[in-house]
Design an enzyme around this catalytic site. Structure first.
Site, PDB file in Angstrom:
ATOM      1  N   TYR A  93       0.703  -0.900  -0.064  1.00 12.48           N
ATOM      2  CA  TYR A  93       0.254  -0.155   0.068  1.00 12.48           C
ATOM      3  C   TYR A  93       0.910   1.362   0.566  1.00 12.48           C
ATOM      4  O   TYR A  93       2.027   1.830   0.986  1.00 12.48           O
ATOM      5  CB  TYR A  93      -0.716  -0.012   0.950  1.00 12.48           C
ATOM      6  CG  TYR A  93      -2.145  -0.973   1.011  1.00 12.48           C
ATOM      7  CD1 TYR A  93      -2.353  -1.537   0.153  1.00 12.48           C
ATOM      8  CD2 TYR A  93      -2.870  -1.003   2.137  1.00 12.48           C
ATOM      9  CE1 TYR A  93      -3.010  -2.600   0.102  1.00 12.48           C
ATOM     10  CE2 TYR A  93      -4.023  -2.216   2.072  1.00 12.48           C
ATOM     11  CZ  TYR A  93      -4.265  -2.793   1.040  1.00 12.48           C
ATOM     12  OH  TYR A  93      -5.194  -3.812   1.109  1.00 12.48           O
ATOM     13  N   HIS A 121      -1.721 -12.119   0.925  1.00 10.16           N
ATOM     14  CA  HIS A 121      -1.970 -10.976   0.312  1.00 10.16           C
ATOM     15  C   HIS A 121      -3.088 -12.022  -0.888  1.00 10.16           C
ATOM     16  O   HIS A 121      -4.362 -11.727  -1.206  1.00 10.16           O
ATOM     17  CB  HIS A 121      -0.860  -9.582  -0.496  1.00 10.16           C
ATOM     18  CG  HIS A 121      -2.216  -8.678  -0.880  1.00 10.16           C
ATOM     19  ND1 HIS A 121      -1.531  -7.423  -0.773  1.00 10.16           N
ATOM     20  CD2 HIS A 121      -3.814  -8.632  -1.150  1.00 10.16           C
ATOM     21  CE1 HIS A 121      -2.568  -6.695  -1.088  1.00 10.16           C
ATOM     22  NE2 HIS A 121      -3.619  -7.532  -0.946  1.00 10.16           N
ATOM     23  N   ARG A 122      -2.330 -12.658  -2.126  1.00 12.01           N
ATOM     24  CA  ARG A 122      -2.829 -13.199  -3.014  1.00 12.01           C
ATOM     25  C   ARG A 122      -2.217 -15.008  -3.893  1.00 12.01           C
ATOM     26  O   ARG A 122      -1.057 -15.217  -2.766  1.00 12.01           O
ATOM     27  CB  ARG A 122      -2.741 -12.512  -4.307  1.00 12.01           C
ATOM     28  CG  ARG A 122      -2.890 -10.697  -4.754  1.00 12.01           C
ATOM     29  CD  ARG A 122      -4.828 -11.676  -5.288  1.00 12.01           C
ATOM     30  NE  ARG A 122      -5.684 -10.104  -5.636  1.00 12.01           N
ATOM     31  CZ  ARG A 122      -6.513 -10.221  -5.792  1.00 12.01           C
ATOM     32  NH1 ARG A 122      -7.092 -11.101  -6.448  1.00 12.01           N
ATOM     33  NH2 ARG A 122      -6.916  -8.916  -6.516  1.00 12.01           N
ATOM     34  N   GLN A 147      -9.755 -12.553   3.172  1.00 11.40           N
ATOM     35  CA  GLN A 147     -10.552 -11.748   2.744  1.00 11.40           C
ATOM     36  C   GLN A 147     -10.607 -11.145   1.548  1.00 11.40           C
ATOM     37  O   GLN A 147      -9.966 -11.741   0.763  1.00 11.40           O
ATOM     38  CB  GLN A 147      -9.369 -10.078   3.157  1.00 11.40           C
ATOM     39  CG  GLN A 147      -9.719  -8.676   2.915  1.00 11.40           C
ATOM     40  CD  GLN A 147      -8.972  -7.778   3.512  1.00 11.40           C
ATOM     41  OE1 GLN A 147      -8.346  -7.016   2.444  1.00 11.40           O
ATOM     42  NE2 GLN A 147      -8.538  -7.742   4.454  1.00 11.40           N
ATOM     43  N   LEU A 162     -18.731  -0.508   0.835  1.00 11.17           N
ATOM     44  CA  LEU A 162     -19.019   0.635   0.394  1.00 11.17           C
ATOM     45  C   LEU A 162     -18.921   0.901  -1.360  1.00 11.17           C
ATOM     46  O   LEU A 162     -19.839   1.519  -1.108  1.00 11.17           O
ATOM     47  CB  LEU A 162     -18.257   2.387   1.196  1.00 11.17           C
ATOM     48  CG  LEU A 162     -18.556   1.615   2.631  1.00 11.17           C
ATOM     49  CD1 LEU A 162     -17.637   3.036   2.880  1.00 11.17           C
ATOM     50  CD2 LEU A 162     -19.813   1.586   3.072  1.00 11.17           C
ATOM     51  N   GLY A 193     -12.542   1.170   3.796  1.00 11.77           N
ATOM     52  CA  GLY A 193     -11.664   1.800   3.381  1.00 11.77           C
ATOM     53  C   GLY A 193     -11.243   2.943   2.753  1.00 11.77           C
ATOM     54  O   GLY A 193     -10.593   3.762   2.729  1.00 11.77           O
ATOM     55  N   THR A 194     -12.114   3.619   2.988  1.00 13.34           N
ATOM     56  CA  THR A 194     -12.028   5.629   2.251  1.00 13.34           C
ATOM     57  C   THR A 194     -11.624   6.412   3.535  1.00 13.34           C
ATOM     58  O   THR A 194     -11.648   5.713   5.179  1.00 13.34           O
ATOM     59  CB  THR A 194     -13.805   5.850   3.041  1.00 13.34           C
ATOM     60  OG1 THR A 194     -12.917   7.372   2.838  1.00 13.34           O
ATOM     61  CG2 THR A 194     -14.094   5.904   4.033  1.00 13.34           C
ATOM     62  N   ARG A 203     -16.770  10.097   6.033  1.00 10.46           N
ATOM     63  CA  ARG A 203     -17.057   8.682   5.734  1.00 10.46           C
ATOM     64  C   ARG A 203     -16.949   7.735   6.458  1.00 10.46           C
ATOM     65  O   ARG A 203     -17.954   6.893   6.807  1.00 10.46           O
ATOM     66  CB  ARG A 203     -16.707   8.284   4.179  1.00 10.46           C
ATOM     67  CG  ARG A 203     -16.999   9.599   2.554  1.00 10.46           C
ATOM     68  CD  ARG A 203     -17.055   8.984   1.891  1.00 10.46           C
ATOM     69  NE  ARG A 203     -18.318   7.573   1.768  1.00 10.46           N
ATOM     70  CZ  ARG A 203     -18.461   6.412   0.882  1.00 10.46           C
ATOM     71  NH1 ARG A 203     -16.914   6.318   0.453  1.00 10.46           N
ATOM     72  NH2 ARG A 203     -19.191   5.840   0.505  1.00 10.46           N
TER      73      ARG A 203
END
Length: 317
Positions: A58, A129-130, A181, A229, A279-280, A285
């Protein structure tokens, strides 16, 4: 002593830190980036969120670094939060393509780097993660077991993996996987539609791996929903006055809450106990999600289905 992952409270939202840390390049983060992160984290803490979700990629690692700055500046904050991060994606770099890398030494190195950036001596949760098609589950398990025995990681989970992939890894791992996730929202509905489209033509267009939600429920794996969202599709200024957006707004008004909460309640109402990852990075929000933390999902059986059908745009089969 750091905060513990509250496994029984499966639906409690997490805060996703992907929006923190400035730009998606190698430019250093700034004082303004730290201040922006501080406002977002304080908003999340204010509504009762205590688990913070990261990934080593990130903002090119800057999301973790900025959060580490906040931990260093606020004595006692580390004891109040659960730190979760992910590894396994290697972004494109020069002549090297983007790839997935879950080789044992890579996992260990990435964890050490995350610990340094986060300025902590232990991760509460590490997610893969993947999936890496070339990775050996036994080698992955060996790396995770070593990290656990060294006290560097308390618990492990996965992200974007199927039931079969989790089972293959768990067969070599003594400690249980505690989380998976997945992208889930009123817009990304493959996970729920896969269970009702069997024996219909639409089933060929649904790629969600059958049995994944059921596997998680049966094995105590906490399902975390990223993108809950739906990037403002039902709550933002560009909804286009869609039937689903109108219904979300109407339900929010009737129940004395916000449209954002209705979207999160739709996930939390599912018996799998889905935990949304908010995640915002906009404080307003985040605060709009307060009732998804402090109230039980107040959607009836009928209202849940009304939202689903409105988002689909066509009746159920």
């Amino acid at each position: 002593m750091t905060a513990q992952l509250d496994l029984p409270d499966l639906r409690r939202p997490l805060y996703g830190c992907m929006g923190l840390g400035g730009t998606w390049d190698t430019a250093p983060y700034t004082a303004a980036d730290i201040a922006h992160a501080e406002v977002a984290v304080e908003a999340a803490l204010a509504i009762g969120i205590t688990t913070f979700d990261h990934a080593d990629i990130y903002r090119k690692g800057k999301a973790e670094s900025v959060f580490g700055e906040l931990l260093a500046r606020a004595p006692g904050l580390r004891d109040r939060v659960v730190l979760q991060t992910k590894c396994g994606i290697r972004q494109a770099d020069g002549d090297h393509p983007g790839m997935y890398d879950l080789r044992g030494p890579t996992i260990v190195r990435r964890v050490e780097e995350s610990l340094t950036r986060l300025r902590t001596d232990v991760l509460d949760v590490l997610l893969l993660h993947r999936p890496d098609p070339l990775a050996d589950p036994a080698e992955i398990a060996g790396a995770l077991t070593s990290l656990h025995r060294q006290g560097l990681v308390r618990r492990f989970g996965v992200s974007n993996m199927s039931a079969a992939q989790m089972a293959a890894l768990q067969a070599h791992l003594d400690v249980p996987l505690v989380a998976n996730q997945l992208e889930m929202s009123l817009a990304s509905r493959d996970w729920v539609e896969a269970g009702v489209l069997l024996n219909t033509p639409a089933a060929t267009e649904n790629g969600f791996p059958h049995g994944t939600v059921e596997y998680c429920r049966a094995n105590g794996v906490r399902i975390q929903a990223w993108g809950p969202l739906a990037q403002g599709r039902f709550t933002g200024p560009d909804t286009g006055d869609s039937p689903a957006a109108r219904l979300v707004a109407d339900l929010a008004k009737r129940k004395g809450t916000t449209p954002e909460t209705i979207l999160l309640w739709w996930l939390q109402r599912h018996p799998a106990g889905i935990a949304p990852v908010i995640g915002t990075s906009r404080a307003e929000r985040i605060l709009a999600c307060r009732d998804a933390v402090g109230r039980e999902p107040e959607l009836t059986h009928e209202e849940w289905y009304e939202l689903w059908v409105a988002a689909r745009g066509v009746p159920l089969p």
